[in-house]
Design an enzyme around this catalytic site. Structure first.
Site, PDB file in Angstrom:
ATOM      1  N   CYS A  28      17.790  -6.085 -34.752  1.00 48.69           N
ATOM      2  CA  CYS A  28      16.749  -6.800 -33.763  1.00 48.69           C
ATOM      3  C   CYS A  28      16.144  -5.253 -33.191  1.00 48.69           C
ATOM      4  O   CYS A  28      16.855  -4.847 -32.258  1.00 48.69           O
ATOM      5  CB  CYS A  28      16.953  -7.688 -33.074  1.00 48.69           C
ATOM      6  SG  CYS A  28      15.422  -8.178 -31.687  1.00 48.69           S
ATOM      7  N   CYS A  78      14.971  -5.836 -29.512  1.00 48.38           N
ATOM      8  CA  CYS A  78      16.038  -6.150 -28.394  1.00 48.38           C
ATOM      9  C   CYS A  78      16.846  -4.863 -28.298  1.00 48.38           C
ATOM     10  O   CYS A  78      17.392  -4.640 -27.171  1.00 48.38           O
ATOM     11  CB  CYS A  78      17.107  -7.155 -29.000  1.00 48.38           C
ATOM     12  SG  CYS A  78      16.556  -8.512 -29.793  1.00 48.38           S
ATOM     13  N   ASP A  79      17.099  -3.833 -29.268  1.00 46.94           N
ATOM     14  CA  ASP A  79      17.945  -2.931 -29.057  1.00 46.94           C
ATOM     15  C   ASP A  79      17.444  -1.457 -29.314  1.00 46.94           C
ATOM     16  O   ASP A  79      18.433  -0.470 -28.869  1.00 46.94           O
ATOM     17  CB  ASP A  79      19.009  -3.176 -30.188  1.00 46.94           C
ATOM     18  CG  ASP A  79      20.026  -4.394 -30.189  1.00 46.94           C
ATOM     19  OD1 ASP A  79      20.124  -4.867 -29.174  1.00 46.94           O
ATOM     20  OD2 ASP A  79      20.488  -4.784 -31.234  1.00 46.94           O
TER      21      ASP A  79
END
Length: 329
Positions: free
Chosen positions: A154, A157-158
């Site tokens: 993701c 997300c990261d």
């Protein structure tokens, strides 16, 4: 007076009756994670007898996520496992029963609904499906070792954790190009590795990616190995046509080859789309009255902890309203 046999039989009947009562719930939530825990907080606070059957990994995918910086309310960030434990404790505080068990079958064709696990059977007036979706894996050496330590599924997300690093994205569809383009905000460079010599992504995304000076494409290639110490340091790729192997320096490897909704259990019970995601109508309702869905199990677009939690809240409110109107009939 009862004789011994009658006394034993009576106690057995009482135990059976108690088990039926104990296993009968207003709301049964299959799957935990942000959607399931959020829904249970709402339903339990509304005095609805609620059970979560969490599966073998309570908390879902966030249990394998190191740092979460984009969930509101945590200015300094929080680890995935800590966030999930907080949600679980908050849910239990309001009386939710949590069973760490795997659901083996469901029966949505009669009421109350029946949910079987490896060790028990539960009856429920309503059911929430929040089993999520699992990212497709490469299935290569080092992938599981470095998951959460340089291997990510993701970018949204990261991505911010990989500033000024050389990044790799595996895939050739819309998601891969969206993630590659997003990662150019943070990475020094982004290389897209694709097994074929042309992309499957939409034309507009291809044009944007080709025009981005930070993005480079490596065609007809597959990742065969990942190496490093405590985090990803290099990735070995192999040219599918020539067999030649090349080692690339990399601070992060983003796998974007799709997700699989965890819905095999529900085939033939509720309507699923061609990819296996739950089809919802009128907010969080499925085609079966009394069965609802929340989170990545139906949401293949956003796939964020906060959106899953939002859908969990919506589902809980829908369930509460449905139960009050129908009495669970």
């Amino acid at each position: 007076m009862m004789n011994l046999a009658e006394d034993v039989a009576a106690k057995s009947d009482d135990t059976a009756s108690k088990n039926v009562i104990d296993n009968h719930f207003d709301v049964a939530i299959i799957g935990s994670g942000p959607a399931g825990y959020t829904a249970s907080i709402y339903t339990s606070r509304a005095k609805l007898k609620t059970i979560i059957i969490s599966g073998s990994l309570p908390g879902g995918q966030l249990m394998t996520t190191t740092d979460v910086e984009n969930f509101p309310g945590f200015p300094n960030g929080i680890t995935g496992p800590e966030l999930m434990m907080n949600m679980q404790q908050q849910s239990e505080r309001f009386g939710t029963k949590i069973e760490v068990d795997e659901v083996t079958s469901v029966d949505f064709k009669r009421r109350p609904f029946r949910i079987k696990t490896g060790s028990s059977e539960y009856l429920a007036k309503s059911v929430l499906i929040s089993t999520g979706a699992s990212p497709r894996k490469l299935g290569i050496k080092g992938e599981s070792v470095f998951s959460g330590r340089g291997v990510s599924y993701c970018a949204t997300c990261d991505g911010p954790f990989f500033r000024d690093q050389e990044l790799l994205v595996v895939g050739g569809g819309d998601t891969a190009l969206e993630e590659a383009t997003f990662l150019t905000k943070f990475g020094k460079s982004v290389k897209v590795i694709h097994r074929r010599d042309k992309l499957r992504a939409s034309k507009i995304l291809q044009e944007r990616a080709f025009e981005n000076p930070k993005i480079e494409f490596i065609w007809n290639s597959a990742v065969v190995n990942i190496e490093g110490q405590n985090k990803v340091a290099s990735v070995t790729i192999k040219n599918i046509k020539t067999g030649e192997e090349t080692v690339l320096n990399a601070g992060g490897l983003f796998v974007a080859i799709g997700h699989e909704p965890n819905t095999a259990l529900f085939k033939g019970q509720i309507n699923l789309d061609e990819r296996g995601y739950v089809i919802i109508n009128n907010n969080t309702k499925t085609n079966i009255e009394g069965v609802f869905a929340a989170g990545d199990v139906h949401d293949h677009r956003y796939r964020q902890a906060i959106t899953a939690a939002g859908f969990g809240c919506m589902a809980a409110l829908d369930i509460e309203k449905w139960l009050s109107e129908t009495k669970g009939k």
